[in-house]
Design an enzyme around this catalytic site. Structure first.
Site, short mmCIF file in Angstrom:
data_model
loop_
_atom_site.label_atom_id
_atom_site.label_comp_id
_atom_site.label_asym_id
_atom_site.label_seq_id
_atom_site.Cartn_x
_atom_site.Cartn_y
_atom_site.Cartn_z
N GLU A 179 0.87 -1.18 0.00
CA GLU A 179 0.00 0.00 0.00
C GLU A 179 0.90 1.23 0.00
OE1 GLU A 179 -2.88 0.14 3.13
OE2 GLU A 179 -3.98 -1.60 2.39
N ASP A 186 -6.46 9.55 9.51
CA ASP A 186 -5.14 9.08 9.93
C ASP A 186 -4.77 9.58 11.31
OD1 ASP A 186 -4.65 7.67 7.57
OD2 ASP A 186 -4.00 9.50 6.55
#
Length: 279
Positions: free
Chosen positions: A50, A61
């Site tokens: 990823e 995040d």
């Protein structure tokens, strides 16, 4: 699925083991170090990569990945240079699937059609765009699928039976089960709860179900790998990178080896997971 993604998960099924999916932020702390990390991941045991797209407002995040994005942006990383990372990686590795992960805004500014053209040319196999719900599939998901690029969806503990079919409708590649509510880097939940959630998702799809958020150690990877088709590790790798840098955020001779050591340990855990489940 792309041929690479298809083949990778088919090979893993034949080996009866889950995938180790490793996330890092493109350009953290700089392009060349990031490329060195990316090139080292498959040999260390990563099955799927990823590749994070840095963005100035990463709402999903946690602090570690936010800081990684800031370091990358400060170093001049852009969406174009993140695609360049994949393009350079493909010169030595044409087998490991690459999934770009991030937010829609940079793609929108870049131009959807141009982005998809460049993603294909760079050897990208899939996209995870965390702020595009199924209701916005026409924006990027449908065009990506039409080009043969997988569009990977996130499912969470709050994705109920009514919502799940909509989430899975245009999903391809694999399903990414976020094992808790909240931001990246949180604590690992009870594997028995994850097992139930994976089973619930599998009742609606034949796609692999991969689990992430909170996996930090080989033992974590082993526990999750026993109940899922893949184990996603992100914040632990980003923290490993951060811990190897100088005080002003520059790479050191330890940066790539530190990541390699961590991923080798995680790979050992993942490879032991099905043996543990069979005992």
């Amino acid at each position: 699925m792309t041929v690479r993604m298809d083949k990778r998960f088919a090979d893993l099924r034949a080996e009866n083991r889950p995938a180790l999916i490793t996330y890092f932020m493109g350009g953290d702390p700089d392009f060349q170090t990031s490329l060195g990390i990316m090139k080292a991941l498959p040999e260390a045991g990563a099955d799927v990569i990823e590749l994070g797209m840095p963005f100035s407002d990463p709402m999903a995040d946690g602090p570690a990945i936010q800081l990684a994005g800031q370091r990358a942006l400060k170093g001049g990383q852009t969406l174009k240079t993140t695609l360049d990372l994949a393009r350079e990686f493909r010169k030595q590795d044409n087998a490991t699937p690459i999934v770009m992960m991030g937010y829609y805004n940079p793609i929108y500014i870049y131009g959807v059609e141009k982005f998809l053209d460049d993603a294909i040319a760079s050897g990208i196999d899939g996209l995870i765009v965390v702020d595009l719900p199924p209701e916005m599939d026409d924006e990027l998901c449908i065009p990506a699928l039409a080009r043969g690029i997988n569009f990977i969806r996130l499912a969470t503990p709050t994705t109920d039976g009514k919502r799940l079919p909509a989430v899975l409708k245009n999903t391809s590649g694999f399903v990414y089960y976020v094992s808790m509510n909240g931001i990246t880097g949180s604590a690992l939940p009870d594997p028995s709860l994850i097992s139930g959630a994976v089973g619930r998702i599998k009742a609606h799809t034949e796609l692999p179900v991969c689990v992430g958020f909170g996996v930090k150690t080989a033992d974590h990877a082993k526990a999750i790998g026993a109940v899922a088709d893949g184990v996603v590790v992100g914040s632990a790798i980003v923290n490993q990178i951060a811990g190897s840098l100088t005080k002003d955020g520059q790479a050191t001779a330890d940066t790539v080896p530190a990541v390699t050591t961590l991923v080798k340990g995680l790979s050992t855990g993942v490879r032991a997971s099905r043996l543990a489940a069979a005992e």
